[in-house]
Design a protein around this motif. Structure first.
Motif, PDB file in Angstrom:
ATOM      1  N   VAL A  43      27.480 156.252 -20.976  1.00  6.98           N
ATOM      2  CA  VAL A  43      28.888 155.840 -20.954  1.00  6.98           C
ATOM      3  C   VAL A  43      29.767 156.985 -21.436  1.00  6.98           C
ATOM      4  CG1 VAL A  43      30.570 154.264 -21.979  1.00  6.98           C
ATOM      5  CG2 VAL A  43      28.364 153.396 -21.225  1.00  6.98           C
ATOM      6  N   LEU A  62      32.556 158.666 -19.168  1.00 10.71           N
ATOM      7  CA  LEU A  62      33.965 158.509 -19.508  1.00 10.71           C
ATOM      8  C   LEU A  62      34.652 159.862 -19.508  1.00 10.71           C
ATOM      9  CD1 LEU A  62      33.977 155.867 -22.347  1.00 10.71           C
ATOM     10  CD2 LEU A  62      34.886 155.648 -20.053  1.00 10.71           C
ATOM     11  N   ALA A  74      27.153 140.217 -28.035  1.00 15.96           N
ATOM     12  CA  ALA A  74      28.350 140.768 -28.668  1.00 15.96           C
ATOM     13  C   ALA A  74      27.971 141.969 -29.515  1.00 15.96           C
ATOM     14  CB  ALA A  74      29.037 139.701 -29.520  1.00 15.96           C
ATOM     15  N   MET A  94      26.684 144.977 -27.133  1.00 18.16           N
ATOM     16  CA  MET A  94      27.768 145.575 -26.330  1.00 18.16           C
ATOM     17  C   MET A  94      28.685 146.404 -27.208  1.00 18.16           C
ATOM     18  SD  MET A  94      27.911 144.106 -23.092  1.00 18.16           S
ATOM     19  CE  MET A  94      29.644 144.093 -22.694  1.00 18.16           C
ATOM     20  N   LYS A  95      29.010 145.824 -28.344  1.00 17.41           N
ATOM     21  CA  LYS A  95      29.909 146.513 -29.265  1.00 17.41           C
ATOM     22  C   LYS A  95      29.278 147.810 -29.746  1.00 17.41           C
ATOM     23  CE  LYS A  95      33.580 146.255 -32.004  1.00 17.41           C
ATOM     24  NZ  LYS A  95      33.151 146.269 -33.405  1.00 17.41           N
ATOM     25  N   GLY A 145      29.655 150.356 -27.143  1.00 19.57           N
ATOM     26  CA  GLY A 145      31.050 150.780 -27.098  1.00 19.57           C
ATOM     27  C   GLY A 145      31.378 151.750 -28.223  1.00 19.57           C
ATOM     28  N   ASP A 146      30.972 151.395 -29.419  1.00 21.13           N
ATOM     29  CA  ASP A 146      31.253 152.260 -30.568  1.00 21.13           C
ATOM     30  C   ASP A 146      30.588 153.618 -30.418  1.00 21.13           C
ATOM     31  OD1 ASP A 146      32.717 150.285 -31.722  1.00 21.13           O
ATOM     32  OD2 ASP A 146      31.164 149.610 -33.112  1.00 21.13           O
ATOM     33  N   ALA A 152      32.194 155.702 -27.817  1.00 23.03           N
ATOM     34  CA  ALA A 152      33.479 156.235 -28.269  1.00 23.03           C
ATOM     35  C   ALA A 152      33.259 157.471 -29.143  1.00 23.03           C
ATOM     36  CB  ALA A 152      34.267 155.168 -29.026  1.00 23.03           C
ATOM     37  N   VAL A 187      32.434 160.273 -26.854  1.00 21.32           N
ATOM     38  CA  VAL A 187      33.607 160.792 -26.161  1.00 21.32           C
ATOM     39  C   VAL A 187      34.378 161.744 -27.069  1.00 21.32           C
ATOM     40  CG1 VAL A 187      35.850 160.151 -25.228  1.00 21.32           C
ATOM     41  CG2 VAL A 187      33.837 158.827 -24.617  1.00 21.32           C
ATOM     42  N   ILE A 203      34.675 152.878 -13.202  1.00 19.87           N
ATOM     43  CA  ILE A 203      34.979 151.986 -14.330  1.00 19.87           C
ATOM     44  C   ILE A 203      34.013 150.797 -14.327  1.00 19.87           C
ATOM     45  CG2 ILE A 203      36.714 150.389 -15.254  1.00 19.87           C
ATOM     46  CD1 ILE A 203      38.839 152.400 -14.511  1.00 19.87           C
ATOM     47  N   THR A 209      30.626 151.933 -15.472  1.00 21.87           N
ATOM     48  CA  THR A 209      30.575 152.182 -16.918  1.00 21.87           C
ATOM     49  C   THR A 209      30.478 150.876 -17.695  1.00 21.87           C
ATOM     50  OG1 THR A 209      31.979 154.076 -16.473  1.00 21.87           O
ATOM     51  CG2 THR A 209      31.705 153.449 -18.763  1.00 21.87           C
ATOM     52  N   VAL A 210      31.256 149.884 -17.280  1.00 24.20           N
ATOM     53  CA  VAL A 210      31.164 148.579 -17.945  1.00 24.20           C
ATOM     54  C   VAL A 210      29.763 148.000 -17.756  1.00 24.20           C
ATOM     55  CG1 VAL A 210      32.037 146.216 -17.943  1.00 24.20           C
ATOM     56  CG2 VAL A 210      33.619 148.106 -17.641  1.00 24.20           C
ATOM     57  N   PRO A 248      26.114 149.055 -20.321  1.00 28.66           N
ATOM     58  CA  PRO A 248      25.531 148.280 -21.419  1.00 28.66           C
ATOM     59  C   PRO A 248      25.048 146.907 -20.975  1.00 28.66           C
ATOM     60  CG  PRO A 248      27.913 148.388 -21.656  1.00 28.66           C
ATOM     61  CD  PRO A 248      27.549 149.339 -20.558  1.00 28.66           C
ATOM     62  N   LEU A 249      25.682 146.335 -19.942  1.00 27.66           N
ATOM     63  CA  LEU A 249      25.232 145.022 -19.479  1.00 27.66           C
ATOM     64  C   LEU A 249      23.818 145.104 -18.926  1.00 27.66           C
ATOM     65  CD1 LEU A 249      28.362 143.619 -17.603  1.00 27.66           C
ATOM     66  CD2 LEU A 249      27.485 142.887 -19.798  1.00 27.66           C
TER      67      LEU A 249
END
Lengths: 708, 708
Positions: free
Chosen positions: A187, A191, A530, A533-534, A537-538, A541, A544, A659, A662-663, A666-667
């Motif tokens: 990701v 990104l 949750a 996924m989080k 995301g973290d 980030a 990135v 996009i 990328t989403v 993680p799924l």
């Protein structure tokens, strides 16, 4: 020696072949080092967990059932955990060993060499894992059997269920840790690399690209391997445990008890025989034969298993036997048992092929998804979610049919046999699963070593087929996980019934405690997703920010012709730390949920919890995996220029597709597949601690709440 | 007269107040016409459905239980359906009547006038709906009671369950149709208007803007009204049906049976008394008091209900009574019944407040979501999905607690009472729900009539508070739907038990047929969501094409100072046609699923189906609603400039947030809330057709499959 500095000094641009080979070897070495050091770090944490948990097993089970059983369970737990780690390590080792070799063989003319290298790499992993799994389990079983006479085999298999728990808990860390690792890198690389800086995929100028390649090995190979090893170990445990509790089967002897194990062993031989078809009898010579060869292996092994199952049953099972089932007392037949195994094997294949329909761009659903990018990223996401939800329908109906048929034929033993059947061609499944990341890596290496364009095209073709068949493999993994967890759940109920002399028999939906925990159980997959996924995301980030920092501090990296190389190690470090940090919470949730529920609320609450988690978990897992896979392939469909109205790579539509992709990452590679393990692990946790739960207030838990 | 041509000739720019008022009146008229013509078209289809379904009820139930019961059920079905339509129409009428009036009152100084207008509009709807619902139901009940003596009241209430079915099936069409309408327009308007053409929200130059405003009324007001009316009717039906099957309560007389209805009636009075607090005793004078006033109403009415429940119980319920519960035979107490109702009321409030925590930008979750836009739309989506999954945890735990407490106190009657309790302050809930769209519309009208900036700011402030409290309302709606469907499911089990003389008593999870249908049932919410999401996507894509066409054919529309007006009616037509076309499939799925299952697979399969659908439905509904709400408010958080580092309206981050908001639209306003109705409708369908199912092969279905 500072490797990144050395790399940074490398000349790029038009290079001599010798130079290219040197770079290739360096990239290869980098990926290998990254993967090894991650697994080392991960396994260090896992070992600490194993030690702590082993102590807990001895204490809790020793308290519930006596010290001997506690210690034997602990030993099988440790053996299972270590076997799982070894399997993961072997998988990773083979994969990183073969990636550069695949790249080199793709430089030769034709597809045969390249395909065979990657396919054989996968096969080595597939056979090593299944062979090792069966061998270690059987050896442990034989060791334990010296301590128990035939009439006590049920207790022996109680202890052996620790093997499944060990395998599965390591698989949890492997899947979640590896999944977060690979997707944080992927990701992050997507990104910044693609959207912000317009870098091509796997560009050597992208600092996250090596981490991304390492991730393929630790997530998709080691994680997937540990996951499926866990499924295999657990389905075998569940089947053997129920068989050992059946008096008639114990009386029929060791062979009848071992039937599930023999089916798995026969499966290895069948897969072995069939594997020569892909490499020798019908070698892959052109691009369009790749996907067919892989799919053909699955279909072939499934079909070849059918007579094998029949033969094994005829040799080892009695004609009929009496079973005290959970649903009813019944007379089971050899024919019924064969049908259970066969329904699992064939059902798994169908689920796999349906998954392919929804995630391959050869079919309408993904094409439609790609076209939805014309109205932007938002519609792409809306359509993708809808596609994933829709893709649940057929697999779940097939699962329901398998459950009905096998449950009806041989009660919960039948469900366990169906799980064993679905996993009977596991060696082939793993071959194909490992094949994908090897080709993916081969492409990455080709790109980074700046080999001729044709090489990359060839690895891409190999990889595209691998993507599709990986979806098939995921379908198998989810389907078998659902069956395995139902079988384990059944084994848990059977065991509690034994302990309570039939007092706790079946589970009534409409009782207060059960229904309350049905609700809580079906919430757990959401909570778990949750968290994971989080985490991705973290971590992404963070990645990135690091990549941005490097581009900002070294603006020269923006120049496509630059000779500079970024600091790959910084990105590897971020992925490693993030994944190790973030895998703790979801892992703890899954393992503590049944333990806390059983300790405080008792056995009926655990029944509700397991049922709820299984029901919503299987739907979530399928829809997440397929949504992600479809987004990935919709992007490939656009970038591959299969539909000219979509504009190809770099267009606005392509950006919308990125996009979605990328989403989906993680799924499909973190949350979705980890839900498999959630279902299985919760069930086997309950099974292992069954007697501990029963020992607290007669199965009512510390709070001693009224049940009805 | 061609209205759009006339509108197109209007002068824009700086206008005199008289001119502004004229435009305002036109926009108001446009919205009113659009909403009315949509409802007329929708209800025409609904009426056809009612007629066809009424015939089916007479035939199937007449066959199963005799013609009289078939006809009485059919009559109550028709009454319920028509009452639901009337309620939806009243809601829509009041809302479109009040929107322009709210705009005008926002032109006056201070917030009191504007707030009171919108609040009173909501209150008119809230009290009209609940009052009408109770009155019609009670009248029907009294009418039927003349035909049955006290010992046969159980049969009478069987017939009355048609009322709930009627209300709920119209609610299904209202929610789905309205939901698709509003989101097709909203998503379409967002996609082209904001992302592609950089138009401000509700710009009169956006052809989809009137359709968007109409949608607020037909979806969020009429649809929501019909949904909650359905919940109310069904929870009452379930509670009365179980009460009437309890001998002791029948013996205690009409008042004891009617206890649930009296609680609802008391709730109306309590809400009425409390409503003056917001408008008179503590009027809203400043912006920061708005949200508190709305939330205060909910808290106040919930607290005020507690003594009211106690008083009603003391007056009408016997001290103790015997119940033949599904879980066990028990002695229920008045105190226990009060606790059930109270746990529902208080639990609902907590669920609402938790929902607010996850969806209001006053708290950390939405702020974090807004910050995730810094790394692009993909991370926004990933974080949003994770947020929605996480928001499920507490509400589900509270629901589980309510289920346990109420089930344990009064068996399934207790669950029905908890549902009644949660809906006891429905009048206030509806007030707040309708308040939101009225303010939203008021803002739209202000924008289109190009009124002074302060007016729009004031309506925005009113709307923002409405958004948050609407989330609270959604929490209530989902929680009560879960309880209602469990209660209906219980009533269904109770009724089958009566018909089968106790042969079908409880439901064992671990039997082949039940487990297979547990899997299928928990798949249905996914299938349903796939249909509704896809419908919104398709309709929005149509809308985008139409808007693009208008901009391409009339490039002058791109000029902010233009006097031209687009062709609004074309967009209204697209939304209307799409929603009517697309509501058929999901509606049919929900109604046919239990009917087909019961007909072919029998009663146990229906048990599994309902349980599965309830379990995964409640999780999906909560997570979808909250994800969507959070994305919406994250966008508002950025556009409102509450965090300067996010750049405000028009920034890159804002665009990422808009993508999230657009994805969230169908989740929060179409699929999520419609899942409420899925759960309830499937359960009441089964209840109404219970004896028909039982009449086929003694409840085994046409296929007559073995159950265990």
């Amino acid at each position: 020696m500072d490797r990144s500095a050395e790399r940074a000094s490398l000349k790029s641009g038009t290079q001599s072949t010798a130079r290219q080979m040197e770079v290739l070897r360096e990239v290869y070495q980098c990926i290998q080092d990254g993967a090894r050091s991650f697994l080392r770090a991960e396994y260090t944490i896992c070992l600490q967990f194993v030690v702590a948990f082993a102590i807990m097993i001895v204490v809790l089970i020793g308290w519930g059932q006596g010290l001997t059983i506690g210690i034997l369970t602990m030993i099988s737990f440790v053996i299972g955990a270590i076997t799982s780690m070894v399997c993961g390590y072997i998988g990773m080792y083979v994969a990183v060993f073969s990636n550069a070799r695949t790249t080199i063989n793709c430089m030769k003319s034709g597809y045969t060499e390249g395909f065979n290298t990657a396919f054989r790499a996968g096969a080595v992993m597939g056979f090593a894992l299944t062979g090792l799994g069966i061998f270690v389990f059987y050896a442990t079983m034989c060791g334990y059997s010296t301590m128990y006479e035939a009439s006590k085999w049920n207790i022996m298999f109680d202890c052996l269920s620790g093997f499944g728990l060990g395998g599965s808990s390591i698989a949890m860390f492997g899947r979640v840790g590896g999944g977060i690792y690979t997707k944080a890198a992927d990701v992050g690389a997507d990104l910044v690399g693609k959207v912000i800086e317009d870098l091509p995929e796997d560009s050597p100028r992208n600092p996250a690209t090596i981490a991304d390649n390492v991730g393929d090995n630790v997530g998709d190979v080691a994680g997937m391997g540990a996951d499926l090893f866990g499924s295999f170990a657990e389905s075998t445990c569940a089947a053997l445990l129920i068989a050992a509790q059946t008096k008639d089967l114990r009386a029929a002897g060791w062979g009848a008890i071992c039937f599930p194990l023999i089916v798995s062993a026969a499966g290895i031989l069948v897969c072995l025989a069939c594997s020569f078809v892909a490499t020798h009898f019908r070698p892959v010579t052109t691009e369009d034969k790749i996907e067919g060869a892989l799919r053909g292996q699955l279909i072939l092994t499934t079909l070849a298993m059918l007579p094998a199952i029949h033969a094994v049953a005829a040799l080892y099972l009695p004609e009929t036997w009496h079973m005290e089932g959970v649903a009813k007392s019944m007379t089971a037949t050899r024919h019924g048992a064969v049908m259970c195994v066969a329904s699992g094997a064939v059902g798994g294949l169908i689920i796999g092929l349906v998954t392919e329909f929804y995630t391959s761009f050869g079919y309408e659903p993904v094409k439609e998804l790609a076209r939805s990018c014309k109205t932007g990223a938002a519609t792409n996401i809306i359509y993708g979610l809808a596609l994933g939800y829709k893709s649940v329908i057929v697999p779940v109906c097939i699962l329901a049919t398998i459950v009905y048929v096998s449950f009806e034929s041989c009660d919960l033993y039948g469900v366990a046999l169906a799980a064993v059947g679905m996993l009977s061609n596991l060696a082939t499944g793993l071959t194909i699963d490992a094949y994908g990341p090897v080709c993916d890596n081969a492409g990455g290496i080709a790109e980074m070593a700046e080999l001729p364009h044709e090489v990359r095209e060839k690895t891409d073709a190999l990889d595209a087929a691998g993507n599709t068949t990986a979806a098939v493999g995921k379908g198998f993994a989810i389907g078998s996980a659902a069956l395995v967890s139902l079988a384990l759940y059944g084994a848990f109920v059977t065991r509690i019934r034994e302990s309570s002399d039939g007092e706790f028999n079946n589970v009534q939906i409409l009782t207060p405690l059960v229904f309350a925990f049905l609700l809580v159980g079906s919430m757990l997959p959401f909570w778990f997703s949750a968290l994971t996924m989080k985490s991705v995301g973290d971590a992404a980030a963070e990645m990135v920010l690091e990549v941005k920092r490097q581009f900002d501090e070294t603006p020269e990296l923006r120049n496509p012709a630059t000779q500079l190389r970024p600091d790959y190690d910084a990105c590897i470090k971020i992925s490693t730390q993030a994944s190790l940090r973030e895998m703790i919470a979801p892992g703890a949730l899954v393992m503590l949920a049944p333990l806390i529920t059983g300790t405080f609320f008792g056995v009926y609450a655990v029944y509700g919890l397991l049922t709820g988690a299984l029901l919503s978990g299987v739907q979530m897992a399928i829809s997440m995996s397929n949504t992600g896979g479809a987004w990935d392939n919709a992007k490939k469909y656009i970038s591959g220029g299969y539909d000219e109205s979509l504009g190809g790579k770099g267009s606005e539509f392509y950006k919308a597709a990125v996009i979605g992709d990328t989403v989906g990452d993680p799924l499909k590679d973190t949350s979705g597949p980890a839900l498999n393990i959630l279902m299985k692990l919760m069930a086997i946790m309950s099974l292992v601690f069954a007697d501990y739960f029963y020992a607290i207030n007669g199965g009512q838990g510390i709070l001693n709440l009224p049940v009805d």
